[in-house]
Design a protein around this motif. Structure first.
Motif, PDB file in Angstrom:
ATOM      1  N   ALA A  70       0.829  -1.207   0.000  1.00  0.00           N
ATOM      2  CA  ALA A  70       0.000   0.000   0.000  1.00  0.00           C
ATOM      3  C   ALA A  70       0.862   1.255   0.000  1.00  0.00           C
ATOM      4  O   ALA A  70       0.558   2.237  -0.695  1.00  0.00           O
ATOM      5  N   LEU A  71       1.933   1.242   0.765  1.00  0.00           N
ATOM      6  CA  LEU A  71       2.826   2.396   0.805  1.00  0.00           C
ATOM      7  C   LEU A  71       3.544   2.578  -0.527  1.00  0.00           C
ATOM      8  O   LEU A  71       3.756   3.707  -0.985  1.00  0.00           O
ATOM      9  N   VAL A  72       3.930   1.470  -1.149  1.00  0.00           N
ATOM     10  CA  VAL A  72       4.628   1.548  -2.432  1.00  0.00           C
ATOM     11  C   VAL A  72       3.751   2.208  -3.485  1.00  0.00           C
ATOM     12  O   VAL A  72       4.218   3.000  -4.314  1.00  0.00           O
ATOM     13  N   ALA A  73       2.446   1.904  -3.459  1.00  0.00           N
ATOM     14  CA  ALA A  73       1.541   2.424  -4.485  1.00  0.00           C
ATOM     15  C   ALA A  73       1.035   3.829  -4.185  1.00  0.00           C
ATOM     16  O   ALA A  73       0.360   4.419  -5.036  1.00  0.00           O
ATOM     17  N   MET A  74       1.323   4.351  -3.006  1.00  0.00           N
ATOM     18  CA  MET A  74       0.798   5.667  -2.649  1.00  0.00           C
ATOM     19  C   MET A  74       1.670   6.754  -3.277  1.00  0.00           C
ATOM     20  O   MET A  74       2.782   7.021  -2.842  1.00  0.00           O
TER      21      MET A  74
END
Length: 383
Positions: A70-74
């Motif tokens: 989720a952090l990577v895609a934010m």
């Protein structure tokens, strides 16, 4: 050319107060998207971690990779979030595949780890992988070292949970107030216009002081103005990218073509202001410059500079009628001085630099003259 000196306790001029207000607005506008991104990243990571234990099979054993995905895609815009998430998953898949190829070499050793890292870095150079390139050696190393005796289970759980997290991150970024960076672009354009106007005002004041002028800060701003223009281009490009795949763009339409025209005009204005800054600095302080600004022309030239600065400022906070009036006044000031110079005798030993500066001012005025479609400032709708 003597003028009363300003005291340190005198209040700032209206233009300087206006510039500070614009600068504060730009800072606030740039800070809010970062806070917004942080809140959405926290929300996405929490949701991903909450649903991770319910994933099928061995994936449920690796729930901590879901919030990582989720952090990577934010990302700061929706299209970038989709692109970065997909590139990351591609990089992970390549890294996992690399690790499986090297499992034939046996248990991890310094040699196999070195081989994995070397090949991972080579594969990271593949075109169009983007941010996924950094995950190729990372994924390979994790599978090789953390997967241990059960690399199949770890690889499935790792990839599946990362994909879940990436999906959650993209959905959150898409549905929870997807950002439009229009206001930051508009304020950056306004701030650069004000900086260019301030530079012209300061040089105009310097021409009316006793020479060499006591105020020299304007002579060191050329590179800062160029850097400012580059930052405005980045802000406009960022605003343009924020529209892509963004459902809010229909509620907040924006003429980005107009923003790009404003940007090109500002880049041209920055070039001419830099040129005038260099010419005037050389005339005042450079020993090897044969050009001069005659005493009789210094004050009128200062007025001409200030009048063009007034035109730039007016593009932000004056009516079109007032803008046109200031433009006509500036044109008259420049034309009057140009006509006077044409009738004067010039010294062959010390040629005047006034004509060069007037030519640059005239070009600035052509770019900034209100009424031309490409010179109209863009509005700043709420983002």
């Amino acid at each position: 050319m003597l003028t009363p000196e300003k005291t340190a306790d005198s209040p700032p001029s209206l233009p300087r107060r206006w510039a500070r207000n614009v600068s504060r607005a730009v800072s606030a506008t740039l800070l809010w998207p970062r806070l917004q991104l942080a809140l959405k990243a926290a929300l996405a990571a929490g949701i991903a971690f909450a649903i991770a234990p319910f994933m099928p099979g061995s994936a449920a054993e690796y729930p901590y990779y879901a919030p990582l995905g989720a952090l990577v895609a934010m990302y700061e815009n929706v299209a970038g979030s989709m692109r970065q998430g997909l590139q990351t998953l591609v990089g992970l898949a390549i890294g996992v595949g690399l690790a499986f190829m090297l499992f034939s070499l046996g248990q991890p050793t310094p040699l196999t780890v070195a081989v994995v890292m070397g090949l991972g870095v080579i594969l990271a150079g593949l075109p169009r992988i983007g941010s996924g390139r950094d995950w190729i050696p990372t994924a390979a190393l994790l599978v090789l070292l953390v997967g241990g005796h059960n690399p199949d289970t770890f690889s499935f759980g790792y990839l599946f949970q990362m994909a879940v997290g990436v999906t959650v991150g993209i959905v959150v970024n898409l549905l929870v107030f997807p950002p439009l960076h229009f206001r930051a672009a508009a304020l950056s354009i306004a701030e650069l216009r004000q900086a260019l106007a301030q530079q012209l005002w300061d040089m105009g004041e310097a021409l009316k002081e006793s020479w060499p002028p006591e105020h020299q800060d304007w002579s060191r701003r050329s590179e800062a103005l160029a850097a400012h223009a580059r930052s405005v281009r980045l802000a406009v490009e960022k605003a343009d990218a924020s529209r892509q795949a963004n459902p809010r763009r229909r509620l907040h339409p924006r003429d980005m073509d107009l923003d790009y025209r404003n940007l090109r005009d500002l880049e041209r204005l920055t070039f001419h202001v830099q040129d005038v800054t260099q010419v005037l600095s050389d005339v005042i302080w450079a020993d090897d410059t044969p050009f001069v600004v005659p005493d009789a022309d210094a004050a009128p030239l200062g007025d001409a500079m200030a009048s063009v600065g007034d035109v730039l400022r007016a593009l932000e906070d004056e009516t079109p009628e007032r803008q046109a009036e200031l433009a006509r006044s500036a044109e008259a000031t420049i034309s009057e001085l140009t006509a006077r110079l044409a009738t004067e005798q010039h010294s062959k030993e010390a040629p005047s630099a006034v004509e060069s500066i007037l030519l640059s001012l005239h070009r600035m005025l052509r770019v900034a003259t209100p009424g031309r479609p490409e010179s109209q400032p863009a509005s700043a709708p709420a983002s």
